[in-house]
Scaffold this motif. Sequence first.
Motif, short mmCIF file in Angstrom:
data_model
loop_
_atom_site.label_atom_id
_atom_site.label_comp_id
_atom_site.label_asym_id
_atom_site.label_seq_id
_atom_site.Cartn_x
_atom_site.Cartn_y
_atom_site.Cartn_z
N GLY A 370 0.81 -1.22 0.00
CA GLY A 370 0.00 0.00 0.00
C GLY A 370 0.84 1.26 0.00
N HIS A 371 2.04 1.17 -0.58
CA HIS A 371 2.93 2.32 -0.65
C HIS A 371 3.34 2.59 -2.09
N PHE A 372 3.63 3.85 -2.36
CA PHE A 372 4.34 4.27 -3.55
C PHE A 372 5.72 4.68 -3.05
N ALA A 373 6.75 4.01 -3.53
CA ALA A 373 8.08 4.17 -2.95
C ALA A 373 9.07 4.73 -3.95
N SER A 374 10.05 5.47 -3.43
CA SER A 374 11.16 5.93 -4.25
C SER A 374 12.46 5.42 -3.65
N PHE A 375 13.45 5.23 -4.53
CA PHE A 375 14.78 4.85 -4.07
C PHE A 375 15.80 5.72 -4.77
N ASP A 376 16.62 6.42 -3.97
CA ASP A 376 17.64 7.32 -4.50
C ASP A 376 19.01 6.79 -4.08
N ARG A 377 19.69 6.16 -5.01
CA ARG A 377 20.99 5.55 -4.72
C ARG A 377 22.02 6.58 -4.28
N ARG A 378 21.85 7.83 -4.69
CA ARG A 378 22.82 8.88 -4.35
C ARG A 378 22.89 9.15 -2.85
N THR A 379 21.84 8.77 -2.11
CA THR A 379 21.82 9.06 -0.68
C THR A 379 22.39 7.93 0.17
N CYS A 380 22.81 6.83 -0.44
CA CYS A 380 23.36 5.71 0.32
C CYS A 380 24.68 6.13 0.98
N THR A 381 24.86 5.75 2.22
CA THR A 381 26.05 6.16 2.96
C THR A 381 27.08 5.05 3.09
N GLY A 382 26.66 3.80 2.94
CA GLY A 382 27.59 2.69 3.10
C GLY A 382 28.09 2.17 1.77
N PRO A 383 28.92 1.14 1.79
CA PRO A 383 29.44 0.55 0.55
C PRO A 383 28.30 -0.02 -0.30
N LEU A 384 28.41 0.17 -1.62
CA LEU A 384 27.41 -0.34 -2.55
C LEU A 384 27.80 -1.67 -3.16
N ASN A 385 28.98 -2.14 -2.84
CA ASN A 385 29.40 -3.48 -3.26
C ASN A 385 30.18 -4.10 -2.10
N GLY A 386 30.65 -5.32 -2.30
CA GLY A 386 31.36 -6.01 -1.24
C GLY A 386 30.47 -6.97 -0.48
N PRO A 387 30.99 -7.64 0.53
CA PRO A 387 30.28 -8.74 1.21
C PRO A 387 29.06 -8.30 2.01
N THR A 388 28.95 -7.01 2.37
CA THR A 388 27.81 -6.55 3.17
C THR A 388 26.71 -5.93 2.33
#
Length: 524
Positions: A370-388
């Motif tokens: 029941g949501h309309f969602a957005s995702f903005d990759r530019r706001t990510c603070t942690g690593p975007l690749n790697g084991p986590t």
Amino acid sequence: MRKQLVFAALAACAAACVLAVSLDAPHASQVAGPTVTIDGDDIGGVVTGARGPEAGVWVIAETTDLPTKYSKTEVATDKRNPTVNPNGPIYGSLEASADYVPVLDPMRHTASRIPVPVRDRDTSFASAQMLSEENASAYWGTEPIWTSKANVHNPMIDHRGRLWLTSRVGVNDNPAFCKEGSSHPSARLTPVQNSGRHLAMYDPGTQKTTLIRTCYSTHHLFFAEDASHTLWTSGGGPVVGWLNTKMFDETGDEARSQGWTALVLDTNGNGRRDEYVEANQPIDPMKDRRLNSGFYGVMPSPADGSIWGSSLGFPGSLVRLAPGVNPPETALAEIYEVPWGNAEAPVQGFSPRGMDVDRNGVVWVALASGHFASFDRRTCTGPLNGPTATGQHCPEGWRLYQTPGPNFKGATEGANADSHYYNWVDQFDTFGLGQNTPIVTGNGSDSLLALNPQTGQFTILRVPYPLGFFAKGLDGRIDDPRAGWKGKGLWATWGTRAPFHTEGGTSMTSKVVHFQLRPNPLAR
């Protein structure tokens, strides 16, 4: 046959369809507008709500086909340039119900058909042709009303005004160039044995349909903003496929012009694609890992050329594919799950379906919660690749907007009784609510829902009659940039698979609906 629904624009309304004004809409004073003439073949009147008369938009519903068929989605223009195909035909898709494309001429109010063939006679029907008394329809008995083999799912228009379709070409067993032992660059890395739907292209200039056998299955399709006019597709299950349409136009070589790739996470974090383990194998810190995900929705980002897809399931995810300089060898994926059971996320959600991307690269997705969602990759603070980087590593990139309407009985949050199948972003302001306005289908509320991300308020574009408006696809087109609101608008299908279950019964047919927005009630 033509039927027009006309509702007089008596209220000042810059952000409403035939019913329901947004609470934060400007120009909300009640000012009497001009008289709207209602002819003998129109259904008209004034829509009145709690705040008085509402409207400001014309809605035109056109009959497109017989009641046993359904028009699932439509296309009016090129997503990348909404001035393509001005005042031109609206193309639909009948999916499993029939082997032709329904075509609406909005200027002459006439409907026509484009036959869609298959290459192989042995291609099976997309739906059952033998029905028993036990599973007979209350309306049609044991008659097999859906008779398609091509199973056209999604139409798209290119920069030349040509129509591209996800469509079956033949039997599921793939040609040799797709399989293990082939020298094809994609087959060497990821051989594919079967594909259930492929591609077709119709050129209205030559009135010729070209069939294109792909090794990967297709479902949705969209063009990238690159020199090759690359056509990216979803529906490939374990792979994501593309067609270099420039190369195909120049060579006619369907094998050489296509490619596909597995979705591989950069699990070892070195920034490049390496040897990988399969999704069902233990993680190897020295290798990458393949995702057990596929694309349902697909959309190239105009901001950086990455390819985004929605992956169904619970909680479900968005997947980003960076093709790199030499795909498939260089293609790398990232996964971002919808926040669920995540203490760092203020709002929880689940189960994405349709998706789109705005001009800034922000991804918008409809959620079953029941949501309309957005995702903005530019706001990510942690690593975007790697084991986590395994899915729940960027809750800060998500924003979830609760859609209007009641929840299911007993539910307090995350269980809106409406249903949101797909969504679309108005990148070029083809409607009048501004550039990058995200719009989601209200499949349980006879509506489209346009969101103002700055305020979190929705503008409800509702079709009040006949009951049962059920949009499965929409887009916007600019027919005349000099004509103001009259020269542009949204187009959507009345896309339920069973139109005979809506108001009107067996006389109800699929329709195309045109939304236009007056900037004020006196606008002519």
